[in-house]
Write a protein that holds these residues in place. Sequence first.
Motif, PDB file in Angstrom:
ATOM      1  N   ALA A   1       0.822  -1.208   0.000  1.00 35.38           N
ATOM      2  CA  ALA A   1       0.000   0.000   0.000  1.00 35.38           C
ATOM      3  C   ALA A   1       0.862   1.267   0.000  1.00 35.38           C
ATOM      4  O   ALA A   1       0.376   2.341   0.333  1.00 35.38           O
ATOM      5  CB  ALA A   1      -0.947  -0.010   1.199  1.00 35.38           C
ATOM      6  N   THR A   2       2.116   1.152  -0.333  1.00 35.46           N
ATOM      7  CA  THR A   2       3.075   2.259  -0.498  1.00 35.46           C
ATOM      8  C   THR A   2       3.445   2.978   0.801  1.00 35.46           C
ATOM      9  O   THR A   2       3.990   4.069   0.771  1.00 35.46           O
ATOM     10  CB  THR A   2       2.585   3.359  -1.494  1.00 35.46           C
ATOM     11  OG1 THR A   2       1.594   4.172  -0.843  1.00 35.46           O
ATOM     12  CG2 THR A   2       2.013   2.767  -2.761  1.00 35.46           C
ATOM     13  N   LEU A   3       3.143   2.378   1.949  1.00 31.69           N
ATOM     14  CA  LEU A   3       3.437   3.080   3.210  1.00 31.69           C
ATOM     15  C   LEU A   3       4.853   2.830   3.688  1.00 31.69           C
ATOM     16  O   LEU A   3       5.367   3.539   4.531  1.00 31.69           O
ATOM     17  CB  LEU A   3       2.463   2.623   4.298  1.00 31.69           C
ATOM     18  CG  LEU A   3       1.020   3.047   4.088  1.00 31.69           C
ATOM     19  CD1 LEU A   3       0.148   2.507   5.197  1.00 31.69           C
ATOM     20  CD2 LEU A   3       0.938   4.560   4.026  1.00 31.69           C
TER      21      LEU A   3
ATOM     22  N   ARG B   1      -1.394   4.831  -5.579  1.00 31.77           N
ATOM     23  CA  ARG B   1      -2.312   5.320  -4.530  1.00 31.77           C
ATOM     24  C   ARG B   1      -3.739   5.586  -4.985  1.00 31.77           C
ATOM     25  O   ARG B   1      -4.676   5.223  -4.271  1.00 31.77           O
ATOM     26  CB  ARG B   1      -1.733   6.563  -3.853  1.00 31.77           C
ATOM     27  CG  ARG B   1      -0.571   6.209  -2.961  1.00 31.77           C
ATOM     28  CD  ARG B   1      -0.040   7.394  -2.191  1.00 31.77           C
ATOM     29  NE  ARG B   1       1.244   7.033  -1.611  1.00 31.77           N
ATOM     30  CZ  ARG B   1       2.391   7.634  -1.902  1.00 31.77           C
ATOM     31  NH1 ARG B   1       2.417   8.658  -2.716  1.00 31.77           N
ATOM     32  NH2 ARG B   1       3.503   7.209  -1.354  1.00 31.77           N
ATOM     33  N   PRO B   2      -3.946   6.214  -6.142  1.00 35.27           N
ATOM     34  CA  PRO B   2      -5.351   6.457  -6.522  1.00 35.27           C
ATOM     35  C   PRO B   2      -6.134   5.176  -6.791  1.00 35.27           C
ATOM     36  O   PRO B   2      -7.354   5.222  -6.903  1.00 35.27           O
ATOM     37  CB  PRO B   2      -5.231   7.286  -7.812  1.00 35.27           C
ATOM     38  CG  PRO B   2      -3.847   7.814  -7.817  1.00 35.27           C
ATOM     39  CD  PRO B   2      -3.010   6.822  -7.080  1.00 35.27           C
TER      40      PRO B   2
ATOM     41  N   LEU C   1      -6.980   0.985   1.571  1.00 35.50           N
ATOM     42  CA  LEU C   1      -6.344   0.244   2.651  1.00 35.50           C
ATOM     43  C   LEU C   1      -7.151   0.390   3.932  1.00 35.50           C
ATOM     44  O   LEU C   1      -7.416   1.499   4.379  1.00 35.50           O
ATOM     45  CB  LEU C   1      -4.929   0.791   2.902  1.00 35.50           C
ATOM     46  CG  LEU C   1      -4.267   0.356   4.215  1.00 35.50           C
ATOM     47  CD1 LEU C   1      -3.943  -1.127   4.213  1.00 35.50           C
ATOM     48  CD2 LEU C   1      -3.006   1.166   4.473  1.00 35.50           C
TER      49      LEU C   1
ATOM     50  N   SER D   1      -9.290  12.362  -1.341  1.00 34.62           N
ATOM     51  CA  SER D   1      -9.041  11.500  -2.503  1.00 34.62           C
ATOM     52  C   SER D   1      -9.302  12.255  -3.789  1.00 34.62           C
ATOM     53  O   SER D   1      -9.375  11.665  -4.865  1.00 34.62           O
ATOM     54  CB  SER D   1      -9.949  10.269  -2.472  1.00 34.62           C
ATOM     55  OG  SER D   1      -9.868   9.622  -1.242  1.00 34.62           O
ATOM     56  N   HIS D   2      -9.522  13.569  -3.655  1.00 34.97           N
ATOM     57  CA  HIS D   2      -9.675  14.459  -4.800  1.00 34.97           C
ATOM     58  C   HIS D   2     -10.986  14.275  -5.549  1.00 34.97           C
ATOM     59  O   HIS D   2     -11.045  14.453  -6.761  1.00 34.97           O
ATOM     60  CB  HIS D   2      -8.462  14.382  -5.723  1.00 34.97           C
ATOM     61  CG  HIS D   2      -7.212  14.805  -5.009  1.00 34.97           C
ATOM     62  ND1 HIS D   2      -5.957  14.628  -5.529  1.00 34.97           N
ATOM     63  CD2 HIS D   2      -7.035  15.379  -3.802  1.00 34.97           C
ATOM     64  CE1 HIS D   2      -5.057  15.080  -4.653  1.00 34.97           C
ATOM     65  NE2 HIS D   2      -5.694  15.536  -3.596  1.00 34.97           N
TER      66      HIS D   2
ATOM     67  N   CYS E   1     -12.513   3.363   2.330  1.00 32.76           N
ATOM     68  CA  CYS E   1     -11.638   2.965   1.211  1.00 32.76           C
ATOM     69  C   CYS E   1     -12.414   2.886  -0.096  1.00 32.76           C
ATOM     70  O   CYS E   1     -11.840   2.600  -1.139  1.00 32.76           O
ATOM     71  CB  CYS E   1     -11.034   1.583   1.424  1.00 32.76           C
ATOM     72  SG  CYS E   1     -10.342   1.309   3.001  1.00 32.76           S
TER      73      CYS E   1
END
Lengths: 313, 265
Positions: A52-54, A77-78, A82, A106-107, A150
């Motif tokens: 999850a890129t953390l 990420r988009p 998670l 989340s834009h 999520c």
Amino acid sequence: MADPMVVAEGLHRHFGATHALRGLDLSVPAGTVCGVLGPNGAGKTTAVRILATLCRPDAGHARVAGHDVVREADKVRPRIGLAGQYAAVDDMLTGRANLRMFGRLSHLTRRVAHRRADELLDRFGLAEAADRPVGGWSGGMRRRLDLISCLLVRPDVLFLDEPTTGLDPRSRGQIWDHVRELVADGTTVLLTTQHLDEADQLADTVTVIDHGRAIATGTPDELKATIGDRLDVTVADPAALDRAVTVLEALTGAEPAPGDERLSVPVPGGGLRLADVVRALDHAGVAAADVRLRRPTLDEVFLRLTDRKEAVR
Amino acid sequence: MTALRWTVSDGLTLVGRELARLRGAPGQIVTLLLFPAVMVLLFGYVFGSAIRVPGGGDYREYLMPGLFAMVTFTAVHGVMVRMAGDASRGVMDRFRSMPTARLAVPFGQTGADALGGLIFVAVMAAAGLAVGWRPHRGLLPTLGAFALIMLLRYALSWAGVHVGLAVGDERAVDNLAPLMLPVTMISNAFVPTDGMPAWLRFVADWNPVSALTAACRQLFGNPGGPAGNGPWPLEHPVTAVLLWSAALLAVFVPLSVRTFLRRGR
Ligand SMILES: Nc1ncnc2c1ncn2[C@@H]1O[C@H](COP(=O)(O)OP(=O)(O)OP(=O)(O)O)[C@@H](O)[C@H]1O
Ligand SMILES: [Mg+2]
């Protein structure tokens, strides 16, 4: 056809002297559910955090939705959601305010964020509580909120780290239903769990990890097949237990798992006929209340796999 | 350019989050509004009955700049707690796993604190006016004093972001609260420093709380401002506050951003 949605190859990660991952391999085809099983400290959370890129791996690499989780984290990420091991929501905000905030972050546009929040609260049965601060919600409701946080932007890949730990059976069933719905919509799910029945219920494939490595992978049925069927015998009179043990040992060559009245043994490769078991017990003067052959539970598979590993080291 | 736009937009969302938290807890709004007023009354009348102002003058006139400086510093703790709370509850990880602009989180948090600080200082000023405190030097110096208060508060809030993130555990940060008191008390905020033992006086003179207090006294024209024979930071308090702020920002903005990006890596 398409590449797997999640691929990890040789992931290593250490924290000080602790080796959380030592060469983990994983692969999750698009649109399927992968259950990651492992005892405490096996490295499940670490694996999810990397995907999850953390967190960065020390070695090895991973791709999620076609992008490298380290070099192209911005593109990953988009497309992911998670839900961590603990409900990560703001206790002081209402459920609705939490979702709106996560939607905006989340834009999504304000209007869409508000609409999605309302839709999801309705669909997941949280509409009634939605305008109360989350701090006063039950554990099950918080987890559900965490899960739908999520889903504001529909993720291609959803990571769920022990999504039902600490929930009562009813709440757990609700989360399972939601996960099934998401998968039916095409979401790929990677979930970690210590509840083997959860993996049995939800997962298309299961990866058992221990000490930071995958030690078995397959469908739940395949994994069960690797350890063979089980024979359960329930004796009518506990006094006859010893004699029953002797009989079963002679039949299967394995020592039965101890129980008060019920004995359970793995069935040997060649198989067993129920009639032979009944006759042998009868011959030894053991009155059996119940004799049955069954598939092993995933629990038994798990214990055997993680056990054998212990014995080897 | 879009990156900057998202940073601003996400930062504002996070500022909005702080406001929404207040809406969810009306009790806190009352506290937020009452607390500064209570402090003015408490310090003004309890200490005011016993402390003689150097060079004469009303103690409440002497006190208000000290109170402004004190709340500027104690606010740091709030920022630390908020950051550590988000870190320990996984909210920070959720932000980091979303497409949220990377810098929006620390900027949003410090921005929200500045907004809260503005309200707090306004209420405190109103309470001060009610008990007889007055700025005497006209509009510009008065605005200058408030600008210095906000500047130092903003710079300090970045230190709070860094500590909160670095500790990452809400309870551990809670335990730092008792440290805030001595930091603000060993200063010229409530009593002149010249009565203190030499070593303590040295610490108090160089404490940024003292610089801010002295700067406010100077700009408001309240008693206890630079007297021509004090240590450097108290003789040039405005410059001292500007230097302190610049130094804090230069150190803690990059440090906090780094800690945020690297968290758990
Ligand atoms: N940030 C960290 N700092 C230090 N050690 C860590 C950190 N994260 C994980 N570890 C260690 O790495 C190992 C694997 O941890 P991980 O959380 O991945 O396990 P897990 O399979 O999720 O366990 P659990 O079932 O208890 O959640 C553990 O020994 C843990 O103590
Ligand atoms: Mg875990």
